[in-house]
Each structure stands twice: as structure tokens, then as C-alpha cells.
Design a protein around this motif. Structure first.
Motif, PDB file in Angstrom:
ATOM      1  N   MET A  83       0.848  -1.192   0.000  1.00  0.00           N
ATOM      2  CA  MET A  83       0.000   0.000   0.000  1.00  0.00           C
ATOM      3  C   MET A  83       0.881   1.238   0.000  1.00  0.00           C
ATOM      4  N   ASP A  84       0.548   2.231  -0.822  1.00  0.00           N
ATOM      5  CA  ASP A  84       1.305   3.475  -0.890  1.00  0.00           C
ATOM      6  C   ASP A  84       0.764   4.537   0.060  1.00  0.00           C
ATOM      7  N   GLU A  85      -0.456   4.345   0.535  1.00  0.00           N
ATOM      8  CA  GLU A  85      -1.055   5.260   1.503  1.00  0.00           C
ATOM      9  C   GLU A  85      -2.067   4.476   2.334  1.00  0.00           C
ATOM     10  N   ALA A  86      -2.503   5.080   3.416  1.00  0.00           N
ATOM     11  CA  ALA A  86      -3.479   4.419   4.272  1.00  0.00           C
ATOM     12  C   ALA A  86      -4.753   4.146   3.480  1.00  0.00           C
ATOM     13  N   PRO A  87      -5.284   2.931   3.592  1.00  0.00           N
ATOM     14  CA  PRO A  87      -6.504   2.607   2.854  1.00  0.00           C
ATOM     15  C   PRO A  87      -7.744   3.191   3.523  1.00  0.00           C
ATOM     16  N   HIS A  88      -8.846   3.171   2.804  1.00  0.00           N
ATOM     17  CA  HIS A  88     -10.138   3.639   3.318  1.00  0.00           C
ATOM     18  C   HIS A  88     -10.885   2.438   3.899  1.00  0.00           C
ATOM     19  N   LEU A  89     -11.297   2.526   5.176  1.00  0.00           N
ATOM     20  CA  LEU A  89     -12.112   1.468   5.776  1.00  0.00           C
ATOM     21  C   LEU A  89     -13.518   1.588   5.219  1.00  0.00           C
ATOM     22  N   PHE A  90     -13.958   0.574   4.488  1.00  0.00           N
ATOM     23  CA  PHE A  90     -15.287   0.599   3.892  1.00  0.00           C
ATOM     24  C   PHE A  90     -16.354   0.112   4.864  1.00  0.00           C
ATOM     25  N   GLY A  91     -16.051  -0.957   5.603  1.00  0.00           N
ATOM     26  CA  GLY A  91     -17.072  -1.483   6.502  1.00  0.00           C
ATOM     27  C   GLY A  91     -16.586  -2.648   7.334  1.00  0.00           C
ATOM     28  N   VAL A  92     -17.425  -2.990   8.313  1.00  0.00           N
ATOM     29  CA  VAL A  92     -17.195  -4.126   9.198  1.00  0.00           C
ATOM     30  C   VAL A  92     -18.350  -5.090   8.978  1.00  0.00           C
ATOM     31  N   PHE A  93     -18.026  -6.344   8.700  1.00  0.00           N
ATOM     32  CA  PHE A  93     -19.033  -7.335   8.344  1.00  0.00           C
ATOM     33  C   PHE A  93     -18.954  -8.541   9.270  1.00  0.00           C
ATOM     34  N   PHE A  94     -20.111  -9.002   9.704  1.00  0.00           N
ATOM     35  CA  PHE A  94     -20.216 -10.201  10.535  1.00  0.00           C
ATOM     36  C   PHE A  94     -20.209 -11.410   9.609  1.00  0.00           C
ATOM     37  N   ASN A  95     -19.220 -12.280   9.794  1.00  0.00           N
ATOM     38  CA  ASN A  95     -19.060 -13.440   8.923  1.00  0.00           C
ATOM     39  C   ASN A  95     -19.601 -14.689   9.617  1.00  0.00           C
ATOM     40  N   ASN A  96     -20.915 -14.776   9.734  1.00  0.00           N
ATOM     41  CA  ASN A  96     -21.494 -15.928  10.422  1.00  0.00           C
ATOM     42  C   ASN A  96     -21.469 -17.189   9.564  1.00  0.00           C
ATOM     43  N   ARG A  97     -20.992 -17.100   8.335  1.00  0.00           N
ATOM     44  CA  ARG A  97     -20.783 -18.311   7.520  1.00  0.00           C
ATOM     45  C   ARG A  97     -19.631 -19.124   8.088  1.00  0.00           C
TER      46      ARG A  97
END
Length: 160
Positions: A83-97
Motif C-alpha cells: 500500500m502506498d497510503e493508508a486505505p479507506h475502511l469501507f465497513g465491518v461485516f459479521f461473517n457468520n458463515r
């Protein structure tokens, strides 16, 4: 390449074994995934040797490691990308699978350096950039959903 039945069975057993270990060694599991998009709006995907489908690169956050450190490590290991710069946090997902305690942080990375072409290894069977409108047929539904949310403005789900 097609997977053989014994290979799929051993993959499922390995996955079950790892998640059983994590269940007892961690109160909650946390993973990271990177949506790496190039200037042509192609996305970087990987195909593992031990689970079917094409996925966004990523993996688990280890003890003593920040989510961004884990993302950087996973991108280097699975994609040969820095990564050349800090990424953008898009979301937090519950992985109940996977389990009732697994969550995935999804980051969008648009500025990066490809360190070298990713070669197949014991973990990654194939990897590369794909046009959004021509993803591999076996791209997972979760991967397709995250891309639609990010690129088409679909409402984000709370579940992986």
C-alpha cells in the motif's frame, strides 16, 4: 483447473480444524480484506489452494497486530502488493458463515505498488487483476456483494 473431491474434503477439514482452534484460542476472530482497485478499475482477486472460489486478498489479524498491519502483511503475502497510503475502511461485516464470532474489516486500496507478479504457492493457486464487469465465474458471492456496494453504491450489508 477443477478441484478433485478428495481435495475439497481435505480443504473443508482443514478449514474446520483452523476455525475450531480459533474458537478456543480467541474470543472473537477478526479478519481483513483488501479491495485493491487499479486505475482501470480492475480488482485484484486470489484463488486459494484450500477453499473454492475467487476472493479478495486478506486474512486474520494476529495477536499483537493492528488491522492495518495485518492488511499490509496479507497483501504482501497473497498479492505481492504494498500500500502506498493508508486505505479507506469501507465497513465491518459479521461473517457468520464461518462462525458466530468472526468479523471482517474491508478496506479499499487505490494507491499501491505491485512488487512483483504473484506466483502460485502452497496457499495461493492463482491471482491477478480482473475487470469488474468480467470477474471469474467462481468469484464468491461475498466478494461480488462488496464490489457492488463499493462501486455501484448498493446499500452495505452487515453480514459477509
Amino acid at each position: 483447473m477443477s478441484d478433485s473431491a478428495p481435495s475439497r474434503k481435505s480443504s473443508r477439514l482443514l478449514s474446520l480444524g483452523l476455525h475450531t482452534y480459533w474458537r478456543f484460542s480467541r474470543g472473537m476472530t477478526l479478519g481483513v480484506r483488501g479491495v485493491v482497485l487499479d486505475r482501470e478499475n480492475r480488482v485484484f482477486l486470489i484463488r486459494h489452494t484450500y477453499v473454492p472460489g475467487w476472493h479478495l486478498p486478506g486474512g486474520g489479524v494476529e495477536t499483537g497486530e493492528t488491522a492495518l498491519e495485518a492488511l499490509g502483511r496479507e497483501l504482501r503475502e497473497e498479492a505481492c502488493i504494498a500500500m502506498d497510503e493508508a486505505p479507506h475502511l469501507f465497513g465491518v461485516f459479521f461473517n457468520n458463515r464461518v462462525s458466530r464470532r468472526d468479523h471482517v474489516l474491508v478496506y479499499v486500496i487505490r494507491r499501491f505498488t505491485v512488487l512483483e507478479e504473484k506466483q502460485p504457492d502452497r496457499e495461493i493457486a492463482e491471482a491477478g487483476f480482473f475487470p469488474i464487469d468480467d470477474l471469474p465465474e467462481e468469484t464468491t458471492s461475498a466478494t461480488r456483494s462488496r464490489l457492488a456496494e463499493i462501486l455501484e453504491g448498493q446499500s452495505p450489508s452487515t453480514h459477509w
